[in-house]
Design an enzyme around this catalytic site. Structure first.
Site, PDB file in Angstrom:
ATOM      1  N   ARG A   1     -18.037  87.879 115.840  1.00 52.29           N
ATOM      2  CA  ARG A   1     -16.967  87.979 114.854  1.00 52.29           C
ATOM      3  C   ARG A   1     -16.234  89.304 115.048  1.00 52.29           C
ATOM      4  O   ARG A   1     -16.861  90.366 115.011  1.00 52.29           O
ATOM      5  CB  ARG A   1     -17.543  87.886 113.436  1.00 52.29           C
ATOM      6  CG  ARG A   1     -16.533  88.132 112.338  1.00 52.29           C
ATOM      7  CD  ARG A   1     -17.116  87.908 110.939  1.00 52.29           C
ATOM      8  NE  ARG A   1     -16.096  88.211 109.948  1.00 52.29           N
ATOM      9  CZ  ARG A   1     -16.089  89.308 109.182  1.00 52.29           C
ATOM     10  NH1 ARG A   1     -17.067  90.198 109.253  1.00 52.29           N
ATOM     11  NH2 ARG A   1     -15.105  89.507 108.328  1.00 52.29           N
TER      12      ARG A   1
ATOM     13  N   HIS B   1      -8.550  92.913 108.644  1.00 52.40           N
ATOM     14  CA  HIS B   1      -9.683  93.762 108.284  1.00 52.40           C
ATOM     15  C   HIS B   1      -9.121  95.171 108.030  1.00 52.40           C
ATOM     16  O   HIS B   1      -9.465  96.121 108.701  1.00 52.40           O
ATOM     17  CB  HIS B   1     -10.740  93.740 109.387  1.00 52.40           C
ATOM     18  CG  HIS B   1     -12.125  94.102 108.934  1.00 52.40           C
ATOM     19  ND1 HIS B   1     -13.214  93.289 109.118  1.00 52.40           N
ATOM     20  CD2 HIS B   1     -12.594  95.197 108.302  1.00 52.40           C
ATOM     21  CE1 HIS B   1     -14.303  93.872 108.642  1.00 52.40           C
ATOM     22  NE2 HIS B   1     -13.949  95.040 108.136  1.00 52.40           N
TER      23      HIS B   1
ATOM     24  N   GLU C   1     -12.934  90.855 102.893  1.00 50.67           N
ATOM     25  CA  GLU C   1     -13.229  91.658 101.709  1.00 50.67           C
ATOM     26  C   GLU C   1     -11.992  92.130 100.952  1.00 50.67           C
ATOM     27  O   GLU C   1     -11.735  93.332 100.851  1.00 50.67           O
ATOM     28  CB  GLU C   1     -14.100  92.869 102.097  1.00 50.67           C
ATOM     29  CG  GLU C   1     -15.380  92.481 102.818  1.00 50.67           C
ATOM     30  CD  GLU C   1     -16.383  93.625 102.926  1.00 50.67           C
ATOM     31  OE1 GLU C   1     -15.994  94.777 102.691  1.00 50.67           O
ATOM     32  OE2 GLU C   1     -17.556  93.346 103.220  1.00 50.67           O
TER      33      GLU C   1
ATOM     34  N   ASN D   1     -20.085  88.402 102.676  1.00 48.57           N
ATOM     35  CA  ASN D   1     -20.698  89.649 103.154  1.00 48.57           C
ATOM     36  C   ASN D   1     -21.575  90.203 102.042  1.00 48.57           C
ATOM     37  O   ASN D   1     -21.115  90.355 100.902  1.00 48.57           O
ATOM     38  CB  ASN D   1     -19.629  90.693 103.486  1.00 48.57           C
ATOM     39  CG  ASN D   1     -18.723  90.263 104.636  1.00 48.57           C
ATOM     40  OD1 ASN D   1     -18.975  89.261 105.303  1.00 48.57           O
ATOM     41  ND2 ASN D   1     -17.677  91.034 104.874  1.00 48.57           N
TER      42      ASN D   1
ATOM     43  N   TYR E   1     -24.452  93.345 101.144  1.00 47.68           N
ATOM     44  CA  TYR E   1     -25.195  94.558 101.539  1.00 47.68           C
ATOM     45  C   TYR E   1     -26.225  94.974 100.504  1.00 47.68           C
ATOM     46  O   TYR E   1     -27.339  95.354 100.837  1.00 47.68           O
ATOM     47  CB  TYR E   1     -24.223  95.719 101.787  1.00 47.68           C
ATOM     48  CG  TYR E   1     -23.439  95.516 103.067  1.00 47.68           C
ATOM     49  CD1 TYR E   1     -23.961  95.930 104.283  1.00 47.68           C
ATOM     50  CD2 TYR E   1     -22.213  94.866 103.063  1.00 47.68           C
ATOM     51  CE1 TYR E   1     -23.277  95.710 105.468  1.00 47.68           C
ATOM     52  CE2 TYR E   1     -21.516  94.643 104.242  1.00 47.68           C
ATOM     53  CZ  TYR E   1     -22.064  95.072 105.440  1.00 47.68           C
ATOM     54  OH  TYR E   1     -21.397  94.840 106.614  1.00 47.68           O
TER      55      TYR E   1
ATOM     56  N   GLU F   1     -21.297  89.100 107.170  1.00 48.97           N
ATOM     57  CA  GLU F   1     -21.772  90.470 107.369  1.00 48.97           C
ATOM     58  C   GLU F   1     -23.025  90.687 106.544  1.00 48.97           C
ATOM     59  O   GLU F   1     -23.104  90.277 105.388  1.00 48.97           O
ATOM     60  CB  GLU F   1     -20.750  91.533 106.908  1.00 48.97           C
ATOM     61  CG  GLU F   1     -19.587  91.721 107.825  1.00 48.97           C
ATOM     62  CD  GLU F   1     -18.615  92.790 107.338  1.00 48.97           C
ATOM     63  OE1 GLU F   1     -19.051  93.773 106.686  1.00 48.97           O
ATOM     64  OE2 GLU F   1     -17.413  92.642 107.613  1.00 48.97           O
TER      65      GLU F   1
HETATM   66  C1  FCB Z   1     -18.065  96.184 104.923  1.00 42.64           C
HETATM   67  C2  FCB Z   1     -16.905  96.161 105.883  1.00 42.64           C
HETATM   68  C3  FCB Z   1     -17.225  96.591 107.275  1.00 42.64           C
HETATM   69  C4  FCB Z   1     -18.237  97.720 107.295  1.00 42.64           C
HETATM   70  C5  FCB Z   1     -19.407  97.419 106.411  1.00 42.64           C
HETATM   71  C6  FCB Z   1     -20.478  98.467 106.406  1.00 42.64           C
HETATM   72  O1  FCB Z   1     -17.603  96.386 103.630  1.00 42.64           O
HETATM   73  O2  FCB Z   1     -16.340  94.873 105.952  1.00 42.64           O
HETATM   74  O3  FCB Z   1     -16.033  96.914 107.926  1.00 42.64           O
HETATM   75  O4  FCB Z   1     -17.620  98.900 106.985  1.00 42.64           O
HETATM   76  O5  FCB Z   1     -18.987  97.196 105.111  1.00 42.64           O
END
Ligand code: FCB
Length: 434
Positions: free
Chosen positions: A77, A121, A166, A289, A291, A343
């Site tokens: 990607r 992006h 995002e 995405n 985290y 992500e």
């Molecule tokens: C996300 C982004 C990516 C990267 C990660 C850690 O928010 O999409 O570009 O910075 O975080």
């Protein structure tokens, strides 16, 4: 180790984005983006770092394709830098920029790696920012033109094509908090920008479908589960608000043709009558995405989240279970199309010692989050693939080169790439799950 294997055909990938890796900021006719302006403005980024050179991927992409192939993944990607292909964001196209993405896509296909592209992006052409950027409704039409041209050019060879990456970050980090380009600090503008981003997504999908673009079309949203810190009514209300602003603000317009309501949410955008009909285009897939979770504490100072001790180098809590919770909640609230985790990854204070990076924390992060995805799939969520963020250590926006997310270590002095222990782990995990 996960108990059960992932189903056959599950897509294993890695992800990057243009400004974070390409470099070659002033070459072959590339126009300026808002990130060039922002990163070159003193005080905005860690030690003034910019993406001028980054991982020099623009020149080293053949080697990077080899590295991707070496991981044994199915898919890659990446994002297209709008100012590289259309320097002013309207009008003339830059042949050398278009050729670069042709070569990249063909190079991936030659190695049996499926290309998954993202159109936006975060690197808006600066010329469009000068005309109001995402605060201007006209930018949505410029984006739809760009999407249509790229879709027609590359769509026959792409597995998927996403409009935005995002949009919450573009809207809120870029226009409310000022941490990302263009660095505005205006809550009402951020909400209006979010609306224009959603509108541009809908317009782009309409244009690309009318042109018969072949790739699967979708959008990538950053999402988190939200946990109230205590059982208090105040924390519950805060959690509801955070979830509305972070997740539902983008999901409700796309799937339910409306904006959410929540306690304390008072700013809504100016919208035209048929905007929701444009925004709510059927998706071939949804990219998510993830985290970390959002911890909602209304106390002053806020109660700390429980797992901050093992937090990432970004200071983000490691909370894999949040990914299961989030996916199950999405599945309950909306009629989801197939989902890709576009992500997921972690930054570690990696050290390269004698040619080796022992990143056991990253491996544990990956293992636990893959297990969380399996749990969601068992709960009925149709997850089709996983993309680790990121292939390479790269330019982590306002954190510059200080934060390392890669499976592959990059020495920015020499541009030497060294696969970390996690790269080998991912490769064997994929093999065991075929
Ligand atoms: C996300 C982004 C990516 C990267 C990660 C850690 O928010 O999409 O570009 O910075 O975080």
């Amino acid at each position: 180790m996960t108990q059960q294997k992932f189903p056959p055909g599950f897509v294993w990938g890695v992800a990057t984005s243009a400004y974070q890796i390409e470099g070659a900021a002033n070459e072959d006719g590339r126009g300026k983006s808002i990130w060039d302006t922002f990163s070159h403005t003193p005080g905005n980024t860690f030690q003034g770092h910019t993406g001028d050179v980054a991982c020099d991927h623009y020149h080293r992409y053949p080697q990077d394709i080899e590295l991707i192939a070496g991981l044994g993944v199915d898919a890659y990607r990446f994002s297209i830098a709008w100012p590289r292909v259309q320097p002013a964001g309207r009008g003339a196209w830059n042949q050398k920029g278009l050729d670069f993405y042709d070569r990249l896509v063909d190079g991936l296909l030659a190695k049996g790696i499926a290309p998954h592209a993202t159109l936006y992006h975060w690197d808006l052409p600066q010329a469009l920012q000068d005309e109001g950027g995402w605060g201007s409704r006209d930018t949505a039409d410029r984006f739809a033109d760009y999407a249509d041209v790229m879709g027609q050019r590359l769509g026959d060879r792409l597995a998927t094509l996403s409009t935005h990456n995002e949009p919450w970050c573009t809207a809120h980090l870029g226009h409310r908090i000022g941490q990302f380009a263009p660095g505005a600090r205006d809550p009402a503008l951020a909400i209006q920008v979010a609306h224009h981003l959603l509108l541009s997504h809908g317009k782009a999908l309409l244009a690309m479908r009318a042109s018969g673009v072949k790739a699967l079309l979708g959008i990538v949203l950053n999402q988190s589960s939200v946990t109230p810190a205590t059982a208090s009514a105040a924390d519950a209300a805060l959690a509801e608000r955070e979830y509305a602003l972070f997740v539902r603000w983008f999901m409700d317009p796309i799937f339910l043709k409306r904006y959410p309501t929540a306690p304390g949410v008072s700013i809504y955008p100016v919208a035209h009558e048929n905007d929701f009909d444009v925004i709510a285009q059927p998706l071939d897939f949804l990219g998510i995405n993830y985290y970390t979770r959002i911890w909602a504490s209304s106390e002053e100072p806020p109660r700390p989240a429980p797992n901050l001790q093992g937090a990432s180098d970004m200071g983000w809590e490691n909370y894999a279970q949040g990914l299961t919770e989030l996916l199950l909640q999405d599945h309950r609230d909306y009629k989801l199309p197939p989902v890709y985790i576009t992500e997921n990854g972690t930054a570690c204070a990696d050290l390269l010692i004698d040619g080796r990076v022992n990143d056991a924390d990253r491996i544990e992060y990956m293992r636990s989050h893959l297990e969380a995805i399996r749990a969601a799939m068992e709960g009925g969520v149709d997850v089709r693939g996983f993309f680790y963020w990121s292939l390479l250590d790269n330019y982590e926006w306002n954190s510059g080169y200080d934060k390392r997310f890669g499976l592959i270590h990059v020495d920015y002095e020499t541009q030497t790439r060294t696969p970390k222990d996690s790269a080998g782990w991912y490769r064997s995990f994929i093999q065991r799950n075929r």
